[in-house]
Design an enzyme around this catalytic site. Structure first.
Site, PDB file in Angstrom:
ATOM      1  N   ASP A  38       0.835  -1.207   0.000  1.00  0.00           N
ATOM      2  CA  ASP A  38       0.000   0.000   0.000  1.00  0.00           C
ATOM      3  C   ASP A  38       0.871   1.259   0.000  1.00  0.00           C
ATOM      4  O   ASP A  38       1.980   1.254   0.529  1.00  0.00           O
ATOM      5  CB  ASP A  38      -0.916  -0.027   1.238  1.00  0.00           C
ATOM      6  CG  ASP A  38      -2.118   0.899   1.088  1.00  0.00           C
ATOM      7  OD1 ASP A  38      -2.341   1.430  -0.019  1.00  0.00           O
ATOM      8  OD2 ASP A  38      -2.825   1.089   2.090  1.00  0.00           O
ATOM      9  N   TRP A  43       2.978   7.941  -2.430  1.00  0.00           N
ATOM     10  CA  TRP A  43       4.388   8.066  -2.808  1.00  0.00           C
ATOM     11  C   TRP A  43       4.523   9.011  -4.011  1.00  0.00           C
ATOM     12  O   TRP A  43       5.375   9.894  -4.029  1.00  0.00           O
ATOM     13  CB  TRP A  43       4.943   6.680  -3.158  1.00  0.00           C
ATOM     14  CG  TRP A  43       6.390   6.637  -3.503  1.00  0.00           C
ATOM     15  CD1 TRP A  43       7.438   6.422  -2.657  1.00  0.00           C
ATOM     16  CD2 TRP A  43       6.963   6.799  -4.816  1.00  0.00           C
ATOM     17  NE1 TRP A  43       8.627   6.441  -3.348  1.00  0.00           N
ATOM     18  CE2 TRP A  43       8.361   6.674  -4.679  1.00  0.00           C
ATOM     19  CE3 TRP A  43       6.438   7.036  -6.090  1.00  0.00           C
ATOM     20  CZ2 TRP A  43       9.233   6.776  -5.758  1.00  0.00           C
ATOM     21  CZ3 TRP A  43       7.301   7.144  -7.171  1.00  0.00           C
ATOM     22  CH2 TRP A  43       8.684   7.016  -7.008  1.00  0.00           C
ATOM     23  N   ARG A  51      -0.417   9.420  -9.869  1.00  0.00           N
ATOM     24  CA  ARG A  51      -0.535   8.154  -9.117  1.00  0.00           C
ATOM     25  C   ARG A  51       0.009   6.968  -9.909  1.00  0.00           C
ATOM     26  O   ARG A  51       0.583   6.028  -9.345  1.00  0.00           O
ATOM     27  CB  ARG A  51      -2.004   7.884  -8.763  1.00  0.00           C
ATOM     28  CG  ARG A  51      -2.574   8.774  -7.662  1.00  0.00           C
ATOM     29  CD  ARG A  51      -4.045   8.456  -7.415  1.00  0.00           C
ATOM     30  NE  ARG A  51      -4.236   7.077  -6.965  1.00  0.00           N
ATOM     31  CZ  ARG A  51      -4.108   6.680  -5.702  1.00  0.00           C
ATOM     32  NH1 ARG A  51      -3.815   7.536  -4.756  1.00  0.00           N
ATOM     33  NH2 ARG A  51      -4.297   5.417  -5.372  1.00  0.00           N
ATOM     34  N   THR A  84     -11.123  -6.557  -4.741  1.00  0.00           N
ATOM     35  CA  THR A  84     -12.429  -6.509  -5.407  1.00  0.00           C
ATOM     36  C   THR A  84     -13.039  -5.112  -5.271  1.00  0.00           C
ATOM     37  O   THR A  84     -13.929  -4.747  -6.037  1.00  0.00           O
ATOM     38  CB  THR A  84     -13.402  -7.553  -4.796  1.00  0.00           C
ATOM     39  OG1 THR A  84     -13.324  -7.486  -3.360  1.00  0.00           O
ATOM     40  CG2 THR A  84     -13.063  -8.962  -5.236  1.00  0.00           C
ATOM     41  N   ASN A  86     -11.114  -2.348  -5.454  1.00  0.00           N
ATOM     42  CA  ASN A  86     -10.300  -1.382  -6.206  1.00  0.00           C
ATOM     43  C   ASN A  86     -10.919  -0.988  -7.557  1.00  0.00           C
ATOM     44  O   ASN A  86     -10.476  -0.020  -8.185  1.00  0.00           O
ATOM     45  CB  ASN A  86      -8.869  -1.899  -6.403  1.00  0.00           C
ATOM     46  CG  ASN A  86      -8.013  -1.826  -5.146  1.00  0.00           C
ATOM     47  OD1 ASN A  86      -7.133  -2.661  -4.919  1.00  0.00           O
ATOM     48  ND2 ASN A  86      -8.250  -0.822  -4.311  1.00  0.00           N
ATOM     49  N   TRP A  87     -11.970  -1.689  -7.978  1.00  0.00           N
ATOM     50  CA  TRP A  87     -12.683  -1.297  -9.213  1.00  0.00           C
ATOM     51  C   TRP A  87     -13.345   0.056  -9.023  1.00  0.00           C
ATOM     52  O   TRP A  87     -13.754   0.694  -9.995  1.00  0.00           O
ATOM     53  CB  TRP A  87     -13.752  -2.331  -9.592  1.00  0.00           C
ATOM     54  CG  TRP A  87     -13.213  -3.682  -9.923  1.00  0.00           C
ATOM     55  CD1 TRP A  87     -13.276  -4.796  -9.142  1.00  0.00           C
ATOM     56  CD2 TRP A  87     -12.527  -4.082 -11.126  1.00  0.00           C
ATOM     57  NE1 TRP A  87     -12.668  -5.856  -9.775  1.00  0.00           N
ATOM     58  CE2 TRP A  87     -12.201  -5.450 -10.997  1.00  0.00           C
ATOM     59  CE3 TRP A  87     -12.149  -3.414 -12.302  1.00  0.00           C
ATOM     60  CZ2 TRP A  87     -11.526  -6.173 -11.979  1.00  0.00           C
ATOM     61  CZ3 TRP A  87     -11.475  -4.138 -13.282  1.00  0.00           C
ATOM     62  CH2 TRP A  87     -11.170  -5.496 -13.122  1.00  0.00           C
ATOM     63  N   SER A 214      -8.495  -4.483   4.881  1.00  0.00           N
ATOM     64  CA  SER A 214      -9.039  -4.179   3.549  1.00  0.00           C
ATOM     65  C   SER A 214      -9.458  -5.451   2.791  1.00  0.00           C
ATOM     66  O   SER A 214      -9.121  -5.618   1.613  1.00  0.00           O
ATOM     67  CB  SER A 214      -8.031  -3.359   2.738  1.00  0.00           C
ATOM     68  OG  SER A 214      -7.676  -2.176   3.413  1.00  0.00           O
TER      69      SER A 214
HETATM   70  C1  IPE Z   1      -5.583  -2.629  -0.155  1.00  0.00           C
HETATM   71  O1  IPE Z   1      -5.194  -1.327  -0.359  1.00  0.00           O
HETATM   72  C2  IPE Z   1      -5.564  -3.361  -1.439  1.00  0.00           C
HETATM   73  C3  IPE Z   1      -4.257  -3.543  -2.045  1.00  0.00           C
HETATM   74  C4  IPE Z   1      -3.118  -3.170  -1.544  1.00  0.00           C
HETATM   75  C5  IPE Z   1      -4.295  -4.200  -3.296  1.00  0.00           C
HETATM   76  P1  IPE Z   1      -6.264  -0.155  -0.565  1.00  0.00           P
HETATM   77  O2  IPE Z   1      -5.464   1.081  -0.711  1.00  0.00           O
HETATM   78  O3  IPE Z   1      -7.196  -0.480  -1.665  1.00  0.00           O
HETATM   79  O4  IPE Z   1      -7.063  -0.206   0.816  1.00  0.00           O
HETATM   80  P2  IPE Z   1      -7.919   0.889   1.558  1.00  0.00           P
HETATM   81  O5  IPE Z   1      -8.886   1.445   0.554  1.00  0.00           O
HETATM   82  O6  IPE Z   1      -6.959   1.929   2.035  1.00  0.00           O
HETATM   83  O7  IPE Z   1      -8.556   0.154   2.679  1.00  0.00           O
HETATM   84  C1  IPE Z   2      -1.454   0.250  -3.389  1.00  0.00           C
HETATM   85  O1  IPE Z   2      -1.240   1.626  -3.419  1.00  0.00           O
HETATM   86  C2  IPE Z   2      -1.673  -0.332  -4.767  1.00  0.00           C
HETATM   87  C3  IPE Z   2      -3.057  -0.743  -5.041  1.00  0.00           C
HETATM   88  C4  IPE Z   2      -4.039  -0.759  -4.192  1.00  0.00           C
HETATM   89  C5  IPE Z   2      -3.325  -1.163  -6.393  1.00  0.00           C
HETATM   90  P1  IPE Z   2      -2.455   2.651  -3.425  1.00  0.00           P
HETATM   91  O2  IPE Z   2      -2.795   2.950  -4.846  1.00  0.00           O
HETATM   92  O3  IPE Z   2      -3.560   2.154  -2.589  1.00  0.00           O
HETATM   93  O4  IPE Z   2      -1.763   3.911  -2.775  1.00  0.00           O
HETATM   94  P2  IPE Z   2      -2.400   4.920  -1.724  1.00  0.00           P
HETATM   95  O5  IPE Z   2      -2.909   4.095  -0.587  1.00  0.00           O
HETATM   96  O6  IPE Z   2      -3.497   5.618  -2.453  1.00  0.00           O
HETATM   97  O7  IPE Z   2      -1.279   5.810  -1.335  1.00  0.00           O
HETATM   98 MG    MG Z   3      -4.036   2.413  -0.621  1.00  0.00          MG
END
Ligand code: IPE
Ligand code: IPE
Ligand code: MG
Length: 258
Positions: A38, A43, A51, A84, A86-87, A214
């Site tokens: 995460d 970053w 992003r 699931t 992240n969509w 998560s």
């Molecule tokens: C959890 O990270 C899922 C992955 C790292 C693939 P998220 O960034 O999606 O989780 P939340 O939304 O902060 O809980």
């Molecule tokens: C984790 O990084 C990668 C995925 C969930 C695909 P994030 O994209 O969640 O990064 P933050 O949490 O927004 O910084």
């Molecule tokens: Mg994240």
């Protein structure tokens, strides 16, 4: 658990000062380490970047984590790459991630061959774009005979969906008279999860300072040790892995006993 001492020493030669290979007990390396990767977005944002560039940088970290895991002799490294949920992200970001998964896997197949790593995938792959699905299938086929470390990528993975899917399958078998409901036990249930046949994680690492699951491995983490670090995933290095293991090795795992 197998590691090449010479290679490991060379890999960890350039010590940062606060940690060294000598700080961990190589005879007690965790068998299965799992990572919620995460912080890619933060970053990038911190650097004034898009992003997407955080995800690209995250791939470099993942490559290093795979090599580190092989060097240290883990049996399994599993990582959460796309949930699931992240969509819900903007389509542009989702599309980028799906393309990045496919591109990265093709690019890294030589590493899998060189290091004898076997690929496993957790999640509903049918719902992925065709190209990503095709490349994943190829990765599974090409590494099926490798008997070194298992690298498992959770993509379009959600633990609740995984559990419901297992229940549905067991119900179907019971309804067909193929299993007796009284014979359903934890072993049978676990055999219907994506993680079938693998040991539960010994250590779960979550980067970027978040302290939540998560929707990851709700069943599998019953007795897993958690390690949270503020380090954002693209900054996570071989040394951070050592720090996590050092912490893990200081824990007393009691499994409910004394
Ligand atoms: C959890 O990270 C899922 C992955 C790292 C693939 P998220 O960034 O999606 O989780 P939340 O939304 O902060 O809980
Ligand atoms: C984790 O990084 C990668 C995925 C969930 C695909 P994030 O994209 O969640 O990064 P933050 O949490 O927004 O910084
Ligand atoms: Mg994240």
């Amino acid at each position: 658990m197998r590691f090449d001492r010479e290679k490991l020493l060379a890999y960890y030669a350039d010590e940062p000062g606060d940690i060294s290979l000598g700080d961990i007990d190589l005879a007690r390396i965790p068998s299965h380490v799992s990572i919620i990767m995460d912080g890619n977005g933060r970053w990038a944002t911190k650097r004034g970047l898009d992003r997407a560039q955080g995800h690209v940088a995250g791939v470099d970290s993942l490559r290093e984590a795979v090599t580190t895991s092989v060097r240290l002799g883990f049996d399994v490294l599993s990582v959460y790459a796309f949930s699931t949920e992240n969509w819900r992200r903007p389509k542009l970001e989702v599309d980028l991630l799906m393309k990045l998964f496919a591109k990265t896997l093709v690019a890294e197949l030589p590493l899998f061959h060189q290091e004898n790593v076997r690929l496993r995938l957790f999640g509903d792959l049918e719902a992925l774009p065709e190209e990503t699905f095709r490349v994943f299938q190829r990765g599974l086929d090409e590494t099926a005979d490798h008997d070194g470390m298992t690298f498992a990528l959770a993509v379009n993975y959600g633990s609740r969906a995984e559990i419901v899917r297992a229940v549905r399958e067991i119900a179907r078998l019971a309804a067909a008279g193929e299993i007796d409901p009284d014979a359903i036990d934890q072993d049978l249930f676990a055999s219907k999860l994506y993680t079938a046949g693998l040991p539960d994680p010994d250590l779960l690492i979550r980067t970027s300072g978040e302290l939540r699951l998560s929707n990851y491995f709700l069943y599998q983490l019953a007795y897993t040790e958690f390690y949270a670090t503020d380090t954002l995933w693209p900054d996570f290095s071989r040394w951070d892995m050592l720090r996590a293991i050092r912490d893990f090795q200081g824990r007393s795992r009691r499994y409910g006993g004394v």
